[in-house]
Design a protein around this motif. Structure first.
Motif, PDB file in Angstrom:
ATOM      1  N   GLU A 168       0.839  -1.194   0.000  1.00 21.19           N
ATOM      2  CA  GLU A 168       0.000   0.000   0.000  1.00 21.19           C
ATOM      3  C   GLU A 168       0.877   1.248   0.000  1.00 21.19           C
ATOM      4  OE1 GLU A 168      -2.975   0.206   2.937  1.00 21.19           O
ATOM      5  OE2 GLU A 168      -3.940  -1.703   2.392  1.00 21.19           O
ATOM      6  N   SER A 195       0.700   5.537  -0.297  1.00 11.97           N
ATOM      7  CA  SER A 195      -0.092   6.764  -0.288  1.00 11.97           C
ATOM      8  C   SER A 195       0.245   7.578  -1.529  1.00 11.97           C
ATOM      9  CB  SER A 195       0.201   7.574   0.972  1.00 11.97           C
ATOM     10  OG  SER A 195      -0.365   8.863   0.872  1.00 11.97           O
ATOM     11  N   VAL A 196      -0.776   8.011  -2.236  1.00 15.85           N
ATOM     12  CA  VAL A 196      -0.549   8.808  -3.434  1.00 15.85           C
ATOM     13  C   VAL A 196       0.116  10.136  -3.062  1.00 15.85           C
ATOM     14  CG1 VAL A 196      -1.658   9.968  -5.379  1.00 15.85           C
ATOM     15  CG2 VAL A 196      -2.486   7.726  -4.632  1.00 15.85           C
ATOM     16  N   GLN A 197      -0.339  10.761  -1.973  1.00 13.20           N
ATOM     17  CA  GLN A 197       0.246  12.038  -1.561  1.00 13.20           C
ATOM     18  C   GLN A 197       1.730  11.908  -1.267  1.00 13.20           C
ATOM     19  OE1 GLN A 197      -2.552  10.758  -0.499  1.00 13.20           O
ATOM     20  NE2 GLN A 197      -4.203  12.281  -0.676  1.00 13.20           N
ATOM     21  N   GLU A 198       2.117  10.819  -0.574  1.00 12.31           N
ATOM     22  CA  GLU A 198       3.530  10.630  -0.250  1.00 12.31           C
ATOM     23  C   GLU A 198       4.350  10.350  -1.504  1.00 12.31           C
ATOM     24  OE1 GLU A 198       3.844   7.574   2.632  1.00 12.31           O
ATOM     25  OE2 GLU A 198       2.744   8.659   4.190  1.00 12.31           O
ATOM     26  N   ARG A 203      -8.644  14.515  -0.840  1.00 12.26           N
ATOM     27  CA  ARG A 203      -8.186  14.064   0.472  1.00 12.26           C
ATOM     28  C   ARG A 203      -8.541  12.592   0.724  1.00 12.26           C
ATOM     29  NH1 ARG A 203      -9.621  19.028   4.691  1.00 12.26           N
ATOM     30  NH2 ARG A 203      -8.250  20.577   3.697  1.00 12.26           N
ATOM     31  N   ASP A 204      -9.664  12.142   0.145  1.00 10.37           N
ATOM     32  CA  ASP A 204     -10.089  10.756   0.379  1.00 10.37           C
ATOM     33  C   ASP A 204      -9.550   9.794  -0.679  1.00 10.37           C
ATOM     34  OD1 ASP A 204     -11.516  11.785  -1.718  1.00 10.37           O
ATOM     35  OD2 ASP A 204     -13.458  10.963  -1.101  1.00 10.37           O
ATOM     36  N   PRO A 221      -7.815   6.869  -2.253  1.00 12.78           N
ATOM     37  CA  PRO A 221      -7.358   5.600  -1.671  1.00 12.78           C
ATOM     38  C   PRO A 221      -5.902   5.335  -2.029  1.00 12.78           C
ATOM     39  CG  PRO A 221      -8.670   5.173  -3.602  1.00 12.78           C
ATOM     40  CD  PRO A 221      -8.762   6.663  -3.363  1.00 12.78           C
ATOM     41  N   PRO A 222      -5.220   4.506  -1.263  1.00 18.07           N
ATOM     42  CA  PRO A 222      -3.815   4.189  -1.560  1.00 18.07           C
ATOM     43  C   PRO A 222      -3.701   3.274  -2.774  1.00 18.07           C
ATOM     44  CG  PRO A 222      -4.569   2.897   0.304  1.00 18.07           C
ATOM     45  CD  PRO A 222      -5.679   3.860  -0.016  1.00 18.07           C
ATOM     46  N   ARG A 244      -5.672   0.054  -7.224  1.00 21.55           N
ATOM     47  CA  ARG A 244      -5.753   0.606  -5.866  1.00 21.55           C
ATOM     48  C   ARG A 244      -5.712  -0.532  -4.854  1.00 21.55           C
ATOM     49  NH1 ARG A 244     -11.720   2.899  -4.738  1.00 21.55           N
ATOM     50  NH2 ARG A 244     -11.041   2.486  -2.598  1.00 21.55           N
TER      51      ARG A 244
END
Length: 560
Positions: free
Chosen positions: A405, A407-410, A436-437, A439-440, A553
């Motif tokens: 998994e 995180s897209v943001q990371e 913000r929501d 999914p990874p 995802r």
């Protein structure tokens, strides 16, 4: 037993007996007729002589007595005619009623004085002796017919049922069914015939089984071959093809019996087949099939020759080498591109190094500039070598993804950190639009960062100063889509299909000037596809480029 067969047996039995009886009867009747006529002639001659010797011709009483004695003694009719042919005495009738014409069965004798003595069978016996055999002969024929009928009925009883069973058994064997009953017969020959039929049927069954097994093996071999196989006869007409042949040539479903040239529109292939059929030992030829896309095929043609050297046809084996030719061409292009990509920086490094050795080291400012240029080219060659090593590892399957998994943001932040220095030098702002929501992802963390950094680096190089590069994302039930959007010049439509090929550049001069290796997008495609995703390019009408990456995802955890 069939009624027609019974009739044939009846005719076969009765006809010989009837013919034999008929022949015997005819022969016997002829002999009897001849014997009767001979007897009448002897009586006539004897009577005529007796009349002449005794002088009875002149004495009416004596004539009458001699005539009656002859008639009673031999049981015949006796008539005495004078020299004028008139009846003078008749043993059975009034002489006045006797005509001059003799009966059908009669004999005459003349005396020296011209009198005629005619001897005839009596009126109730004038029928020829052969006619008297009609009754016995008819009875004989009837007996023969009855005997034949009896033989036919006996044959039907003795042979009919066994023959019917034998026919039924043969019909069952012909329909590949096992007969229920054996043939029972008192005739040893029928039992032997039934056993011979069973033996023959068993041999045929074994032969058919062997032929079917051999055919199945051949079909399995032909079906498993990746090469196309076609067999033609001596007229170059197709007799057999396998599935690979249909796939390679695009041949229609029904090809048997059609000319090879009609099935495969290639004069070179047809000519090779005909040359082999005319006595050549075989040939190998390369041809291009005009399909969509065209296919390059190597055809091997060999004759089909019988045990005694007779020509039965030819077999053609078609090997599709399109992919091999493409790989060889790619390899040649790859070597040429790598050589070209290394040649420029190596020449630059050597030139600057020779200049420094020739005295430029004494000029500190110039020496520093040259050394920096050498360092830049070395970094370019290092990047090229690293990209080549990455592609080689991906092609060989030496690198396996380790999904987890992510995180897209990371991942986006880590990619920003890697290209931040290049963005600052170009004056290109880096922006992100991430829900913000979101999914990874379920991918290899290092791979997704490399994909994003390569796309961002490519967007930065082709963006004008001040024009932002943005990362966007959205998700559905199965995947997450990441988009790297720039406001650069875009990609011409003709180049979009090749944009992910190795060393392909829309503008080679500009790409090399910006330090690109031409391998970044190819690495992106490999990493994304091996992660179970897809990547494609969209160029909006207003300009710029959008590289869209769709990856799986992470699945939500199952509630306990």
């Amino acid at each position: 037993m069939h009624p027609r067969s019974t009739l044939l047996v009846l005719v076969a039995a009765a006809l010989p007996a009837a013919l034999a009886l008929l022949v015997v009867g005819i022969a016997a009747s002829r002999e009897l007729d001849a014997a009767t006529l001979d007897m009448l002639e002897r009586v006539a001659r004897a009577g005529a002589g007796l009349l002449a010797e005794t002088g009875g011709l002149d004495d009416p009483v004596l004539r009458r007595r001699l005539v009656d004695r002859l008639a009673d003694g031999y049981g015949v009719r006796v008539t005495l005619l004078d020299p004028e042919g008139r009846a003078v005495v008749d043993s059975d009738a009034d002489p006045a009623t006797v005509g001059p014409r003799p009966a059908p069965v009669s004999a005459s004798a003349r005396t020296p004085s011209g009198w005629t003595l005619r001897v005839t069978l009596r009126t109730d016996e004038e029928e020829p002796i052969s006619g008297r055999l009609d009754g016995p002969l008819t009875l004989g024929l009837l007996f023969a017919a009855l005997t034949a009928l009896g033989m036919a009925l006996l044959s039907r009883r003795v042979l009919g049922r066994p023959l019917t069973q034998l026919v039924t058994r043969i019909e069952a064997l012909a329909q590949r069914q096992r007969p229920r009953h054996r043939v029972h017969s008192a005739v040893a020959e029928l039992r032997a015939l039934s056993d011979a039929v069973d033996t023959l049927a068993e041999e045929v069954r074994r032969g058919v089984t062997r032929a079917r097994e051999e055919r199945d093996r051949i079909d399995a071999v032909l079906a498993s071959m990746t090469e196309g196989v076609v067999v033609v006869d001596t007229d170059a007409r197709v007799r057999l093809v396998n599935q690979a042949f249909r796939r390679i040539t695009g041949a229609p479903a029904e090809v048997e019996g059609r000319p090879l040239l009609e099935v495969v529109r290639s004069e070179r292939l047809d000519r090779a087949a005909r040359e082999t059929l005319e006595g050549a030992t075989g040939t190998v030829t390369e041809l291009t099939l005009q399909k969509r896309p065209p296919r390059t095929v190597v055809a091997t043609v060999a004759p089909l020759v019988g045990a005694e050297g007779e020509m039965h046809g030819a077999v053609l084996v078609l090997r599709d080498v399109t992919e091999r030719r493409r790989v060889l061409a790619m390899r040649e292009d790859f070597v040429a591109n790598v050589s070209h990509e290394l040649k420029t920086p190596i020449a630059a490094v050597r030139g600057y190094a020779e200049t420094l050795l020739d005295g430029a080291l004494d000029d500190e400012e110039t020496a520093r500039e040259f050394v920096q240029t050498i360092c830049d080219h070395a970094q370019r060659m290092q990047a090229l070598v690293e990209d080549l090593l990455d592609l080689a590892a991906l092609d060989a399957g030496a690198v396996e993804p380790k999904p987890s998994e992510v995180s897209v943001q990371e991942a986006v932040q880590m990619a920003f950190d890697q290209v931040q220095a290049a963005a600052k030098r170009r004056g290109v702002p880096l922006l992100r639009t991430l829900p913000r929501d979101l999914p990874p992802l379920y991918v290899d963390p290092a791979w997704i960062v490399q994909v994003l950094s390569n796309l961002l680096d490519n967007a930065i190089k082709y963006s004008e100063p001040g024009a932002p590069v943005r990362v966007e994302a959205e998700a559905d039930h199965e995947t997450v889509e990441l988009r790297v959007v720039d406001q650069g010049p875009g990609v011409p439509e003709a180049a979009r299909e090749r944009i992910f090929e190795r060393f392909y550049r829309v503008d080679p001069g500009r790409s090399r000037a910006m330090g690109g290796t031409g391998l970044g997008l190819s690495i992106v495609r490999h990493l994304v596809e091996q992660s179970g995703g897809s990547v494609h390019l969209v160029c909006p009408p207003e300009g710029g480029s959008i590289f869209s990456v769709r990856l799986p995802r992470a699945k939500p955890p199952i509630a306990a």
